[in-house]
Design a protein around this motif. Sequence first.
Motif, short mmCIF file in Angstrom:
data_model
loop_
_atom_site.label_atom_id
_atom_site.label_comp_id
_atom_site.label_asym_id
_atom_site.label_seq_id
_atom_site.Cartn_x
_atom_site.Cartn_y
_atom_site.Cartn_z
N ILE A 122 1.07 -1.07 -0.15
CA ILE A 122 0.14 0.19 0.03
C ILE A 122 0.44 1.06 -0.13
N GLY A 123 1.95 0.91 0.60
CA GLY A 123 2.82 2.21 0.72
C GLY A 123 2.93 2.82 -0.45
N GLY A 124 4.46 1.57 -1.18
CA GLY A 124 3.66 2.15 -2.70
C GLY A 124 3.01 2.41 -3.91
N ALA A 125 1.21 1.99 -2.97
CA ALA A 125 0.37 1.61 -3.92
C ALA A 125 -0.21 3.72 -4.41
N VAL A 126 0.46 3.94 -2.72
CA VAL A 126 -0.02 5.17 -2.81
C VAL A 126 1.15 6.42 -3.81
N ARG A 127 2.09 5.96 -3.08
CA ARG A 127 3.46 6.80 -4.34
C ARG A 127 3.42 6.90 -5.02
N MET A 128 3.28 5.88 -6.42
CA MET A 128 2.40 6.47 -6.96
C MET A 128 1.61 6.08 -7.86
N ASN A 129 0.01 6.72 -7.00
CA ASN A 129 -1.41 6.23 -7.56
C ASN A 129 -0.84 5.68 -8.42
N ALA A 130 -1.19 4.31 -7.81
CA ALA A 130 -0.86 3.09 -8.92
C ALA A 130 -2.43 2.73 -9.46
N GLY A 131 -2.99 2.42 -10.28
CA GLY A 131 -4.30 1.81 -10.70
C GLY A 131 -4.25 0.59 -12.25
N CYS A 132 -5.42 0.33 -11.76
CA CYS A 132 -5.30 -1.09 -12.57
C CYS A 132 -6.65 -0.94 -13.42
N VAL A 137 -5.60 4.77 -6.83
CA VAL A 137 -5.43 5.30 -5.75
C VAL A 137 -6.23 6.27 -5.59
N ALA A 138 -5.49 7.77 -6.05
CA ALA A 138 -6.65 8.88 -6.28
C ALA A 138 -7.89 8.79 -5.87
N ASP A 139 -9.43 8.47 -6.73
CA ASP A 139 -10.07 7.83 -6.60
C ASP A 139 -10.54 7.35 -5.29
N HIS A 140 -9.70 6.67 -4.93
CA HIS A 140 -10.90 6.67 -3.26
C HIS A 140 -9.45 6.94 -2.55
#
Length: 308
Positions: A122-132, A137-140
């Motif tokens: 999750i730390g990396g997902a937030v930092r990278m605004n991960a998406g699929c 991430v920004a949407d949630h």
Amino acid sequence: MNIDGIRGKLTPSRDLSGLTWLRVGGPADYLFQPADIEDLRNFLRQLPAEVQVFPMGVGSNLIVRDGGLRAVVIRLGRGFNGIECQGNTVTAGAAALDAHVAKKAADAGLDLTFLRTIPGSIGGAVRMNAGCYGSYVADHFVSAQIVTRSGELLELGAEDLQFQYRQTTFPDGAVLVSATFRAEPGEPDELHSRMDAQLKKRDETQPTKDRTAGSTFRNPAGFSSTGRVDDVQDLKAWKVIDNSGMRGARIGGAQMSEKHSNFLINTGGATAADLEALGEEVRKKVYEDSGITLIWEIMRVGEPLPEK
């Protein structure tokens, strides 16, 4: 290094290659694995200001260069991987795996299914605004807790992170420790079925059995071959790599996957230098072929080995 009262593990000259999915990289000056938030705060408060800090997740989207990192690497573990669902929100520790968060949320009837196939924590997902699958991430995102380089515990909102495609803004040296997300309700069985289908599709189209670091390059922003605004296309990185003839290209033990050409693979024995050199060769060929400059999605850190 003299740090008083820490309860976590501090290891000098820690080789990082075994901590990255690509299995390459040299040593960090130190690796610190804090026991909990207060342990992390105590450590950072005492750490000399001139010492660089590099927060590291599970190494899923990372190349550590062969000379290693002149820094203290902070790697969060069991004290930072909790997942709590309450109402329409999910709060997860930074070390919680994206896939585990998606599954725990689905169990509670909350839809964070887009996280299921994203590698890493999750730390990396937030930092990278991960998406699929069209969700990011920004949407949630609701908020995140960080520990600053000076040891303060702060809460950040979306306005602080300034979410963009595959990037955010964080204070230098800050360590993200948890994040809260808002999720739409859904039927648990339907959410799990959707994730099973996503996994099946991923395994059919991506080299999930190989040593990779996920997508190598960001998808290019809208590109117009004629210069006209109405001719802008949404291009995929794999497509422009294919067009430049770089699917399957190799340097040493590094290869662009035959299965999905935007995946960089360590076929065995690759160095970080091999992987980065191949990535740069792909960028050069794509630019020569199309005028498009690919941007690395994989983070590359540290120093190369000195030339002999």
